[in-house]
Design an enzyme around this catalytic site. Structure first.
Site, PDB file in Angstrom:
ATOM      1  CG  ASP A 111     -48.495 -34.757  37.646  1.00 52.37           C
ATOM      2  OD1 ASP A 111     -47.149 -33.826  36.443  1.00 52.37           O
ATOM      3  OD2 ASP A 111     -49.121 -34.325  37.111  1.00 52.37           O
TER       4      ASP A 111
ATOM      5  CG  HIS B  35     -45.471 -30.104  27.846  1.00 55.26           C
ATOM      6  ND1 HIS B  35     -45.522 -29.272  27.423  1.00 55.26           N
ATOM      7  CD2 HIS B  35     -46.727 -30.727  26.507  1.00 55.26           C
ATOM      8  CE1 HIS B  35     -46.744 -28.889  26.896  1.00 55.26           C
ATOM      9  NE2 HIS B  35     -47.446 -29.762  26.398  1.00 55.26           N
TER      10      HIS B  35
END
Length: 320
Positions: A10, A243
């Site tokens: 995303d 992340h």
């Protein structure tokens, strides 16, 4: 040995870090970027994937994925973290490239069937595309080499959630899809907050990336300004957690991580919606919704210094 991956993403700021990390490292063959809603709306995220492909002369395909979760009401894009355009609101031109005509989940199915046992699916956003692929072609579970997911939080080192007290963003965005993916009979490794919050890109580290990694490093530094401002305001730190690039690091070198094995379930409704729970002890219970599910891996510790070295070395070599 080079590993073929499809990166389901995303595209926000840390996604761009992961995408370029995968493109840069010689041990990864980046076959495709498949896009999903999450950090940005699907149209914006797909534009961002095409922009990266065009700007950095990447050869991977780009396939547009789904715009919302399987069942739950959609969660808004993470504008506060990634900006309105997903890339920290820096100026970017609309790319002239176009996407593959197939939806992302169909692209995954076709690619895996064309090269059984060769492709690793790496997902760093909500897991809706993967769940759709499983629903349409459940037989792909025997054809995928591995599934590596950035998401979830299992309480190791006290890390339990980032969008709610007990849920990580990617899983919270579509908990039903996550439960489908985690309980499917294919090999999954989850790289969640338990380890991504143990690795840190300091402001000084990102300055080094800018100074040593050419145009790629300058781009990563530029988009990270918005990201670091969020971290500074919200957490009072000068830098950001690692992340999405951590999932890529696992694909490149799993020895950087310690993993724990056991079946995983996801809470799909109520105040703990999106909470991930792994049964890692062989205990017997009258009621056990884990016992008939396949055991999966959860990363519980990381050699953070080696991970940071791997990222910087990869990006520096790529710039040359």
């Amino acid at each position: 040995m080079t590993k073929k991956i499809i990166l389901d993403t995303d595209p926000g700021i840390d996604d761009a870090m992961a995408i370029l990390f995968a493109e840069a490292n010689p041990n990864i063959d980046l076959i495709a970027l498949t896009t999903v809603y999450g950090n940005a709306e699907i149209e914006t995220g797909t534009r961002n994937a095409l922009y990266l492909k065009q700007r950095f002369n990447m050869t991977c395909d780009v396939a547009k994925g789904t715009s919302g979760p399987l069942q739950r009401d959609p969660v808004e894009a993470s504008v506060a973290v990634h900006g309105q355009n997903g890339f920290g609101d820096i100026d970017i031109e609309d790319p002239s490239l176009t996407v593959d005509p197939r939806p992302a989940h169909r692209y995954m199915i076709d690619a895996v069937k064309a090269a059984p046992g060769e492709i690793t699916l790496v997902a760093v956003g909500p897991l809706t595309n993967l769940a759709l692929a499983l629903q349409e072609a459940p037989e792909v579970t025997s054809m995928v080499k591995e599934v590596v997911i950035m998401g979830g939080a299992f309480g190791t080192h006290g890390h339990t959630g980032n969008v709610t007290p007990f849920a990580e963003a990617n899983i919270h965005d579509d908990p039903h899809a996550a439960d489908v993916v985690f309980t499917a009979d294919w090999p999954v490794t989850v790289v969640g907050l338990d380890v991504t919050h143990e690795a840190f890109f300091s402001s000084e580290y990102l300055d080094t990336v800018r100074d040593t990694c050419g145009d790629t490093g300058q781009f990563l530094w530029d988009i990270s300004r918005f990201y670091l401002a969020f971290y500074k305001e919200r957490m009072g730190v000068n830098g950001c957690f690692v992340h999405d690039p951590s999932a890529i690091a696992y694909v490149i070198d799993p020895s950087l991580f310690e993993v724990r094995n056991g079946p995983i379930r996801v809470v799909c409704e109520g105040p703990a919606e999106g909470m991930t729970l792994q049964k890692y002890r062989d205990t017997k219970h009258k009621t056990d919704a884990w016992k008939d599910k396949p055991a999966q891996n959860v990363a519980i510790s990381v050699n953070d210094n080696a991970l940071l070295d791997l990222f910087l070395d990869s990006m520096t070599a790529y710039s040359k």
